[in-house]
Design an enzyme around this catalytic site. Sequence first.
Site, mmCIF file in Angstrom:
data_model
loop_
_atom_site.group_PDB
_atom_site.id
_atom_site.type_symbol
_atom_site.label_atom_id
_atom_site.label_comp_id
_atom_site.label_asym_id
_atom_site.label_seq_id
_atom_site.Cartn_x
_atom_site.Cartn_y
_atom_site.Cartn_z
ATOM 1 N N LYS A 7 -17.457 -47.267 -0.112
ATOM 2 C CA LYS A 7 -18.619 -46.955 -0.959
ATOM 3 C C LYS A 7 -18.395 -45.721 -1.848
ATOM 4 O O LYS A 7 -18.726 -45.741 -3.030
ATOM 5 C CB LYS A 7 -19.834 -46.729 -0.052
ATOM 6 C CG LYS A 7 -21.152 -46.745 -0.795
ATOM 7 C CD LYS A 7 -21.545 -48.155 -1.134
ATOM 8 C CE LYS A 7 -22.884 -48.232 -1.823
ATOM 9 N NZ LYS A 7 -23.310 -49.632 -1.943
ATOM 10 N N GLY A 35 -0.335 -55.603 13.284
ATOM 11 C CA GLY A 35 -0.834 -56.975 13.392
ATOM 12 C C GLY A 35 -1.085 -57.318 14.839
ATOM 13 O O GLY A 35 -0.557 -56.645 15.736
ATOM 14 N N ASP A 49 -22.948 -51.741 -6.223
ATOM 15 C CA ASP A 49 -21.691 -52.491 -6.137
ATOM 16 C C ASP A 49 -21.579 -53.567 -7.221
ATOM 17 O O ASP A 49 -20.565 -53.655 -7.920
ATOM 18 C CB ASP A 49 -21.546 -53.140 -4.753
ATOM 19 C CG ASP A 49 -21.646 -52.120 -3.637
ATOM 20 O OD1 ASP A 49 -21.493 -50.919 -3.934
ATOM 21 O OD2 ASP A 49 -21.894 -52.509 -2.479
ATOM 22 N N CYS A 54 3.722 -50.004 13.666
ATOM 23 C CA CYS A 54 3.375 -50.823 14.826
ATOM 24 C C CYS A 54 4.033 -52.205 14.720
ATOM 25 O O CYS A 54 5.245 -52.299 14.832
ATOM 26 C CB CYS A 54 1.847 -50.898 14.954
ATOM 27 S SG CYS A 54 1.317 -51.480 16.553
ATOM 28 N N TYR A 55 3.284 -53.255 14.424
ATOM 29 C CA TYR A 55 3.910 -54.572 14.272
ATOM 30 C C TYR A 55 5.032 -54.514 13.221
ATOM 31 O O TYR A 55 6.099 -55.105 13.402
ATOM 32 C CB TYR A 55 2.850 -55.610 13.879
ATOM 33 C CG TYR A 55 3.377 -57.017 13.734
ATOM 34 C CD1 TYR A 55 3.540 -57.830 14.846
ATOM 35 C CD2 TYR A 55 3.725 -57.529 12.481
ATOM 36 C CE1 TYR A 55 4.040 -59.124 14.717
ATOM 37 C CE2 TYR A 55 4.224 -58.825 12.344
ATOM 38 C CZ TYR A 55 4.383 -59.608 13.460
ATOM 39 O OH TYR A 55 4.870 -60.879 13.334
ATOM 40 N N GLU A 82 -2.164 -43.634 10.076
ATOM 41 C CA GLU A 82 -3.322 -43.777 9.189
ATOM 42 C C GLU A 82 -4.655 -43.455 9.854
ATOM 43 O O GLU A 82 -5.661 -43.314 9.187
ATOM 44 C CB GLU A 82 -3.357 -45.198 8.594
ATOM 45 C CG GLU A 82 -3.648 -46.330 9.575
ATOM 46 C CD GLU A 82 -2.420 -46.842 10.329
ATOM 47 O OE1 GLU A 82 -1.449 -46.080 10.466
ATOM 48 O OE2 GLU A 82 -2.453 -47.989 10.799
ATOM 49 N N HIS A 103 0.245 -45.114 14.784
ATOM 50 C CA HIS A 103 -0.522 -45.299 13.548
ATOM 51 C C HIS A 103 -0.801 -43.963 12.858
ATOM 52 O O HIS A 103 -1.704 -43.245 13.271
ATOM 53 C CB HIS A 103 -1.852 -45.989 13.862
ATOM 54 C CG HIS A 103 -1.688 -47.401 14.302
ATOM 55 N ND1 HIS A 103 -1.581 -48.448 13.415
ATOM 56 C CD2 HIS A 103 -1.594 -47.942 15.537
ATOM 57 C CE1 HIS A 103 -1.431 -49.576 14.085
ATOM 58 N NE2 HIS A 103 -1.440 -49.297 15.384
#
Length: 500
Positions: free
Chosen positions: A356, A49, A218, A76-77, A163, A161
């Site tokens: 997508k 964050g 979509d 992190c945060y 990710e 991180h």
Amino acid sequence: MIFILDFGGQYTHLIGRRFRDLKVGVQIVPHDVKPEKLSSAKGIVLSGGPTSVNAPNSPFPGMKIFSSGKPILGLCYGHQLIGKHFGGKVERIEGAKEYGEKTVTVLKREGVLEGLEEKEKVWYSHGDSVVTAPEGFEVLAKSGESIAAMAKGNIYGLQFHPEVHHTPHGKRVLENFAFEICEEKKQKDPFDAELMREEAKLKVGSKNAVMGVSGGVDSTVAAFLLKDALGEKLFPIFVDTGFMRKGETEEIKQRFKGFRNFRAVDASKRFLDVVAGIDEPELKRKRIGHMFIEVFEDAAKEVPNVGFLAQGTIFSDRVESAATSSVSSKIKSHHNLTLPEKMKWALLEPLAELYKDEVRALGKKLGLPSELINRHPFPGPGLAINIIGEVTPDKLRIVREADYIFIEELKKAKWYGKMFEAFAAVLPCRTVGVKGDERSYEFPVVLRAVESKDVMTADWVRLPHDLLQKVASRILGEVPGVNRVFYDISQKPPATIRYE
Ligand code: XMP
């Protein structure tokens, strides 16, 4: 299912994506979600964050999650929250704002760090650091003064991180958390269609939902997903702008035949009137956008008890619309993104977290045909922006026919699937030519076929000359009013993919 509490970090969506790639079910929820709502969670991730845990009014989760016994991974945060909550010391180390790639020393290769090397490259992006671990927490990795990873039981905090791709072994960390710590099982279907339907059903309750469908991937996938969940409460509305490609309107009507409350509104005359005489691209887009809202609202007024506007918004739309509204300069207005601002209904966006390729996979599972799933992007304003300058019925005929021929030949030659996007456009000038023995003075058509990975940049496709020749001959022979065909070899930037 792993729940990700969102503290507003720029990578929150990526955490979700990475778990889905591991075939683990995830749900991203607001940071202040009631802890009771997490009862089915196998594990909880606290995202990054932008704020400091020491700042007044910084976001905190419901405190009960820390005593729930469930595995927790703070990133992190989230890591700093764990530090703060359990009584550690979180500080900003002056001059040590740690952004970018860093090498950390792994002291204990266990828990979420099982299988890592002693020195690991990781991605940092933070201001604060946990400088003293809370009592009972063991430091698993360090980076200089700050704690890179710590743990107590099944509660883990990572300053970096895992990710992002810049943390090469980040995937292993997330695998460890999901499969070893949370004991999750790999699922066949990480974006659980059934769950998405259940959520939609619960949310909509006794109200009705209107939905704009464009024929694109979509909105069609979203509509088919919601079909079983909402049944007669779903009112898909297709606004026929008259700027659709050849045969497209019929195709859409056919596809939506099974929806009881589907409505197609032919507004082609209204749209043609509203763009008459306009040659400035932004004005053209705005007028089309406003007319779209007007027609949609008129159609929606006939639906009783509307509480929701369902949309096929996907993750990248949210990023792009946020970017166009605030920081980045506005290059083109995407009219399909302005719709919700005007409406007073609550939004229902079942695909909001998906990328997508995930939407395509879901569409496939829902039984939608591959021609639909793999089709190129087609902008909301349709063929109106394939006509550079003023839109007239005659130019609309030209561009519709020329585009159809181009796409048909690309498909026949098996080139269509190899590129990002292709279309034909008509230029706002006339040139001299000769047809038979007669002088002609007619419009040129330009063909554009591009390759693009991220939409921000694009390169023209090196189509074989023979194929271009075939397309040009067909257009010149079959489309009255055209006496020249160009092929666009501009890259983006400085050009854009579309002309307006
Ligand atoms: P440009 O022309 O900006 O296009 O390089 C980037 C991508 O966006 C598509 N595009 C739109 N998509 N509504 C959309 O949903 C729009 O109004 C719109 N205008 C452009 C374009 O086709 C390309 O894929």
